[in-house]
Design a protein around this motif. Structure first.
Motif, mmCIF file in Angstrom:
data_model
loop_
_atom_site.group_PDB
_atom_site.id
_atom_site.type_symbol
_atom_site.label_atom_id
_atom_site.label_comp_id
_atom_site.label_asym_id
_atom_site.label_seq_id
_atom_site.Cartn_x
_atom_site.Cartn_y
_atom_site.Cartn_z
ATOM 1 N N ASP A 138 30.367 0.701 48.759
ATOM 2 C CA ASP A 138 30.408 0.086 47.428
ATOM 3 C C ASP A 138 30.839 -1.369 47.553
ATOM 4 O O ASP A 138 31.968 -1.742 47.290
ATOM 5 N N LYS A 162 30.808 2.496 41.988
ATOM 6 C CA LYS A 162 29.542 3.228 42.087
ATOM 7 C C LYS A 162 28.781 2.764 43.320
ATOM 8 O O LYS A 162 28.779 1.578 43.634
ATOM 9 N N ILE A 163 28.134 3.705 43.973
ATOM 10 C CA ILE A 163 27.235 3.343 45.067
ATOM 11 C C ILE A 163 25.818 3.356 44.522
ATOM 12 O O ILE A 163 25.313 4.400 44.101
ATOM 13 N N GLU A 181 23.014 -0.599 47.497
ATOM 14 C CA GLU A 181 24.204 -0.668 48.366
ATOM 15 C C GLU A 181 24.093 0.300 49.540
ATOM 16 O O GLU A 181 24.450 -0.023 50.669
ATOM 17 N N ASP A 188 32.523 -1.690 42.188
ATOM 18 C CA ASP A 188 32.504 -1.244 40.795
ATOM 19 C C ASP A 188 32.669 0.271 40.695
ATOM 20 O O ASP A 188 32.513 0.847 39.619
ATOM 21 N N ASN A 206 30.228 -4.102 45.869
ATOM 22 C CA ASN A 206 30.698 -4.904 44.725
ATOM 23 C C ASN A 206 31.901 -4.251 44.025
ATOM 24 O O ASN A 206 32.346 -4.723 42.979
HETATM 25 CA CA LIG Z 1 28.716 -0.617 43.670
#
Ligand SMILES: [Ca+2]
Ligand SMILES: [Ca+2]
Ligand SMILES: [Ca+2]
Length: 154
Positions: free
Chosen positions: A123, A129-130, A134, A127, A125
């Protein structure tokens, strides 16, 4: 002139050491599948509902349903290597290299406790979530760490 050649040779050696110095591995695929093809297949297997997000439970489900043959809820290196090789046809040496990428706890097995470490690695960035992108980048980096060999069919 002679000096130049020596320096060039030295530069090549240094570059080679940087490229392959750490975790040397070689990627080869019994079916001549390129990294892109394997990564796309692995991603499709991982993102089971196809919504573009790879969730914790999808990762765990993929590990357990595909790789955990003895139902122990943990996947040994041997189980993983054998199944990755059978599914994606990458060489067993390369499958073992991928295993080390997934085994974020470094204890030689894959299981529930590897998911959070894997998630923080993939992940990028942060956030929580993958995304498919990514995950693709993560695997592409792993493949790019390896030298590619092409075994030509005889
Ligand atoms: Ca992400
Ligand atoms: Ca999904
Ligand atoms: Ca582990």
């Amino acid at each position: 002139m002679k000096m130049h050649i020596t320096m060039l040779a030295l530069a090549v050696l240094l570059l080679a050491a940087v490229a392959y110095g750490q975790e040397k591995c070689i990627h080869s695929n019994a079916m001549q599948h390129t990294a892109d093809v394997v990564i796309l297949r692995a991603l499709n297997d991982m993102d089971q509902n196809g919504d573009g997000i790879v969730t914790d439970s999808e990762i765990l489900n993929e590990f357990v349903s595909k790789f955990d043959h003895d139902g122990s809820l943990s996947i040994s290196r041997a189980e993983f290597v054998k199944q990755w090789h059978e599914t994606y046809h990458d060489s067993t040496d390369f499958a073992a290299f991928i295993f080390t990428k997934f085994d974020t706890t470094g204890d030689g097995t894959l299981g529930l406790f590897d998911v959070s470490g894997l998630k923080s690695k993939v992940d990028t960035n942060h956030d929580g979530k993958i995304t498919d992108v990514e995950f693709t980048i993560f695997l592409t980096h792993a493949y790019n760490e390896c030298e590619v060999t092409h075994h030509r069919p005889e």
